[in-house]
Design a protein around this motif. Structure first.
Motif, mmCIF file in Angstrom:
data_model
loop_
_atom_site.group_PDB
_atom_site.id
_atom_site.type_symbol
_atom_site.label_atom_id
_atom_site.label_comp_id
_atom_site.label_asym_id
_atom_site.label_seq_id
_atom_site.Cartn_x
_atom_site.Cartn_y
_atom_site.Cartn_z
ATOM 1 N N TYR A 31 0.805 -1.222 0.000
ATOM 2 C CA TYR A 31 0.000 0.000 0.000
ATOM 3 C C TYR A 31 0.844 1.280 0.000
ATOM 4 C CZ TYR A 31 -3.126 -3.640 1.749
ATOM 5 O OH TYR A 31 -3.832 -4.800 1.903
ATOM 6 N N ALA A 32 2.116 1.173 0.345
ATOM 7 C CA ALA A 32 2.965 2.354 0.501
ATOM 8 C C ALA A 32 3.481 2.875 -0.837
ATOM 9 C CB ALA A 32 4.140 2.027 1.418
ATOM 10 N N ASP A 33 3.864 4.132 -0.845
ATOM 11 C CA ASP A 33 4.492 4.757 -2.013
ATOM 12 C C ASP A 33 5.996 4.800 -1.752
ATOM 13 O OD1 ASP A 33 5.513 6.503 -3.966
ATOM 14 O OD2 ASP A 33 3.653 7.638 -4.067
ATOM 15 N N MET A 34 6.734 3.858 -2.309
ATOM 16 C CA MET A 34 8.166 3.748 -2.047
ATOM 17 C C MET A 34 8.941 4.903 -2.678
ATOM 18 S SD MET A 34 7.873 1.204 -0.134
ATOM 19 C CE MET A 34 9.577 0.836 0.296
ATOM 20 N N ASP A 35 8.383 5.543 -3.677
ATOM 21 C CA ASP A 35 9.040 6.709 -4.271
ATOM 22 C C ASP A 35 9.075 7.877 -3.281
ATOM 23 O OD1 ASP A 35 9.633 5.514 -6.699
ATOM 24 O OD2 ASP A 35 7.709 6.068 -7.593
ATOM 25 N N ILE A 36 8.014 8.018 -2.482
ATOM 26 C CA ILE A 36 8.008 9.066 -1.460
ATOM 27 C C ILE A 36 9.071 8.774 -0.408
ATOM 28 C CG2 ILE A 36 6.679 10.092 0.433
ATOM 29 C CD1 ILE A 36 4.196 9.902 -1.232
ATOM 30 N N ILE A 37 9.228 7.506 -0.044
ATOM 31 C CA ILE A 37 10.267 7.132 0.920
ATOM 32 C C ILE A 37 11.642 7.505 0.391
ATOM 33 C CG2 ILE A 37 11.440 5.157 1.992
ATOM 34 C CD1 ILE A 37 8.733 3.902 2.470
ATOM 35 N N LYS A 38 11.907 7.230 -0.876
ATOM 36 C CA LYS A 38 13.199 7.605 -1.469
ATOM 37 C C LYS A 38 13.393 9.117 -1.430
ATOM 38 C CE LYS A 38 13.211 3.681 -4.679
ATOM 39 N NZ LYS A 38 13.070 3.286 -6.105
ATOM 40 N N ARG A 39 12.322 9.873 -1.688
ATOM 41 C CA ARG A 39 12.398 11.323 -1.677
ATOM 42 C C ARG A 39 12.720 11.831 -0.270
ATOM 43 N NH1 ARG A 39 7.129 13.851 -3.987
ATOM 44 N NH2 ARG A 39 7.550 12.212 -5.506
ATOM 45 N N ILE A 40 12.101 11.222 0.739
ATOM 46 C CA ILE A 40 12.370 11.609 2.127
ATOM 47 C C ILE A 40 13.815 11.303 2.493
ATOM 48 C CG2 ILE A 40 11.812 11.129 4.543
ATOM 49 C CD1 ILE A 40 8.925 10.521 3.590
ATOM 50 N N MET A 41 14.298 10.139 2.110
ATOM 51 C CA MET A 41 15.654 9.725 2.466
ATOM 52 C C MET A 41 16.717 10.618 1.834
ATOM 53 S SD MET A 41 15.273 5.579 2.303
ATOM 54 C CE MET A 41 16.999 5.308 2.673
ATOM 55 N N ARG A 42 16.416 11.179 0.685
ATOM 56 C CA ARG A 42 17.383 12.063 0.022
ATOM 57 C C ARG A 42 17.449 13.435 0.686
ATOM 58 N NH1 ARG A 42 15.611 9.537 -4.970
ATOM 59 N NH2 ARG A 42 14.071 11.186 -5.286
ATOM 60 N N SER A 43 16.605 13.666 1.679
ATOM 61 C CA SER A 43 16.563 14.964 2.372
ATOM 62 C C SER A 43 17.273 14.923 3.716
ATOM 63 C CB SER A 43 15.100 15.382 2.586
ATOM 64 O OG SER A 43 14.387 15.433 1.382
ATOM 65 N N GLU A 44 18.153 13.973 3.933
ATOM 66 C CA GLU A 44 18.684 13.728 5.272
ATOM 67 C C GLU A 44 19.701 14.763 5.745
ATOM 68 O OE1 GLU A 44 20.737 10.066 7.802
ATOM 69 O OE2 GLU A 44 20.127 9.775 5.741
ATOM 70 N N ILE A 45 20.589 15.246 4.876
ATOM 71 C CA ILE A 45 21.706 16.082 5.305
ATOM 72 C C ILE A 45 21.612 17.479 4.704
ATOM 73 C CG2 ILE A 45 24.218 16.332 5.335
ATOM 74 C CD1 ILE A 45 24.426 13.293 5.150
ATOM 75 N N HIS A 46 21.626 18.478 5.569
ATOM 76 C CA HIS A 46 21.634 19.874 5.131
ATOM 77 C C HIS A 46 23.066 20.272 4.772
ATOM 78 C CE1 HIS A 46 21.154 24.224 5.189
ATOM 79 N NE2 HIS A 46 19.846 24.047 5.254
ATOM 80 N N PRO A 47 23.260 21.051 3.710
ATOM 81 C CA PRO A 47 24.626 21.463 3.338
ATOM 82 C C PRO A 47 25.395 22.120 4.479
ATOM 83 C CG PRO A 47 23.079 22.023 1.593
ATOM 84 C CD PRO A 47 22.255 21.539 2.754
ATOM 85 N N ASP A 48 24.689 22.863 5.342
ATOM 86 C CA ASP A 48 25.355 23.544 6.461
ATOM 87 C C ASP A 48 25.914 22.564 7.492
ATOM 88 O OD1 ASP A 48 24.713 25.927 5.284
ATOM 89 O OD2 ASP A 48 23.025 26.381 6.618
ATOM 90 N N TRP A 49 25.440 21.310 7.456
ATOM 91 C CA TRP A 49 25.906 20.331 8.433
ATOM 92 C C TRP A 49 27.221 19.673 8.042
ATOM 93 C CZ3 TRP A 49 20.751 17.260 9.645
ATOM 94 C CH2 TRP A 49 19.825 18.164 10.177
ATOM 95 N N LEU A 50 27.684 19.872 6.813
ATOM 96 C CA LEU A 50 28.903 19.205 6.355
ATOM 97 C C LEU A 50 30.113 19.602 7.192
ATOM 98 C CD1 LEU A 50 28.380 19.405 2.488
ATOM 99 C CD2 LEU A 50 28.015 17.434 3.989
#
Length: 331
Positions: A189-208
């Motif tokens: 039932y889940a949308d795995m594409d949304i999960i991939k989109r969420i996972m790609r948002s993990e690290i902010h550039p300022d955190w490097l």
């Protein structure tokens, strides 16, 4: 044989608590597993009560959590006294009242969690379901939905699948068969594409910049690693780095610490084999702060004033090495 565990008696006990005239607030320490669990409990309460809200005690800054709230349309708000005053009853999922000081003044009627039991049982709750053997709270909530014959809608199924994925670290942390069954069921039932989109948002550039600082301060303690980052803008950076260091060959545990506001935050990660990180965090820091967690993941928060002027990095090193500085070396 039923696909999931059956618990009809317990379920009826839970449902009997919900009254049409009552307003319920589900309170969490927001992360993917707790957000998904809150969504599921909100769905279960549905039209059984007058209103159901979701609120979190922590400020949500981690980008993947913000992306999850956005893409999955989770109506979560920050806990404030005026918000609490609007509700009659309170539930807590993916946590227990002793996990954070902000939970202490709230009387919880419902507790559904997968963390280890408290040293002293919480006696206020009318319904309590705590299963430390589960790798995720989302798997537990999936069983609740299944037993109630509620097929999760796309966004709810996506949230629960992501909650299982993150809390088991894609089944690299301890889990049981129920976690796998729940994840397999939800993927229908889940949308795995949304999960991939969420996972790609993990690290902010300022955190490097914190990666550079973490590598510079990295120390070896036997089979473990420790790094102190000093002041951080967001404690979630400590979590990301602690997860990252567990990928290093021949490392069975790591600890990453930093200062956020007036608090020393210490994140523990382990392979779940040699050290119990929840016990480790509790034994080292519970006397001066809040501490605890799972076998493979734990957290401690200590007010800086409790250090009595001691250097935070030196304080943690002394705890981890039991005062034997010979046990530590630069990487």
């Amino acid at each position: 044989m039923a696909y999931f565990k059956k618990f009809d008696e317990e379920l009826q006990e839970l449902l009997a608590l919900f009254k049409k005239e009552e307003r319920w607030l589900i309170i969490i320490n927001a992360d993917p597993d707790s957000l998904a669990s809150a969504m599921a409990l909100k769905r279960i309460m549905g039209r059984k009560v007058q209103e159901v809200g979701i609120a979190h005690i922590n400020e949500v800054k981690r980008l993947d959590n913000l992306a999850m709230i956005h893409y999955l349309r989770i109506p979560a708000r920050r806990v404030i006294p005026t918000l609490l005053a609007q509700y009659d009853k309170f539930a807590i999922v993916d946590s227990q009242p002793h996990h954070h000081p902000d939970f202490a003044h709230i009387k919880f009627s419902v507790i559904i969690d997968h963390h280890p039991f408290a040293a002293e049982p919480y006696t206020e709750a009318e319904y309590s379901d705590i299963r430390p053997e589960y790798g995720s709270n989302s798997a537990m909530m999936t069983e609740y939905l299944y037993n109630m014959k509620i097929r999760p809608a796309k966004l709810l199924a996506t949230a629960l699948a992501y909650g299982i994925k993150t809390d088991t670290q894609s089944f690299e942390r301890p889990f049981i068969d129920a976690d796998i069954k729940a994840f397999r069921y939800l993927t229908k039932y889940a949308d795995m594409d949304i999960i991939k989109r969420i996972m790609r948002s993990e690290i902010h550039p300022d955190w490097l910049k914190y990666f550079s600082r973490a590598f510079y301060n990295l120390r070896r303690i036997g089979p473990g690693l420790y790094s102190h980052l000093g002041k951080v803008e967001n404690p979630d950076t400590l979590v990301i780095l602690a997860d990252f260091f567990m990928r290093v060959h021949d490392v069975s545990w790591d600890v990453v610490s930093g200062i956020y506001d007036d608090t020393l935050v210490v994140i523990f990660r382990g392979d779940g084999l040699r050290k119990d990180m929840g016990n480790m965090a509790s034994s080292l820091f519970s006397e001066i702060g809040s501490a605890g967690g799972h076998t493979a993941a734990a957290r401690a928060e200590i007010p800086l004033k409790a250090l009595d002027g001691a250097d935070p990095e030196g304080f943690v090193i002394k705890k981890l090495t039991k005062g034997k500085r010979r046990a530590i070396s630069r990487v």
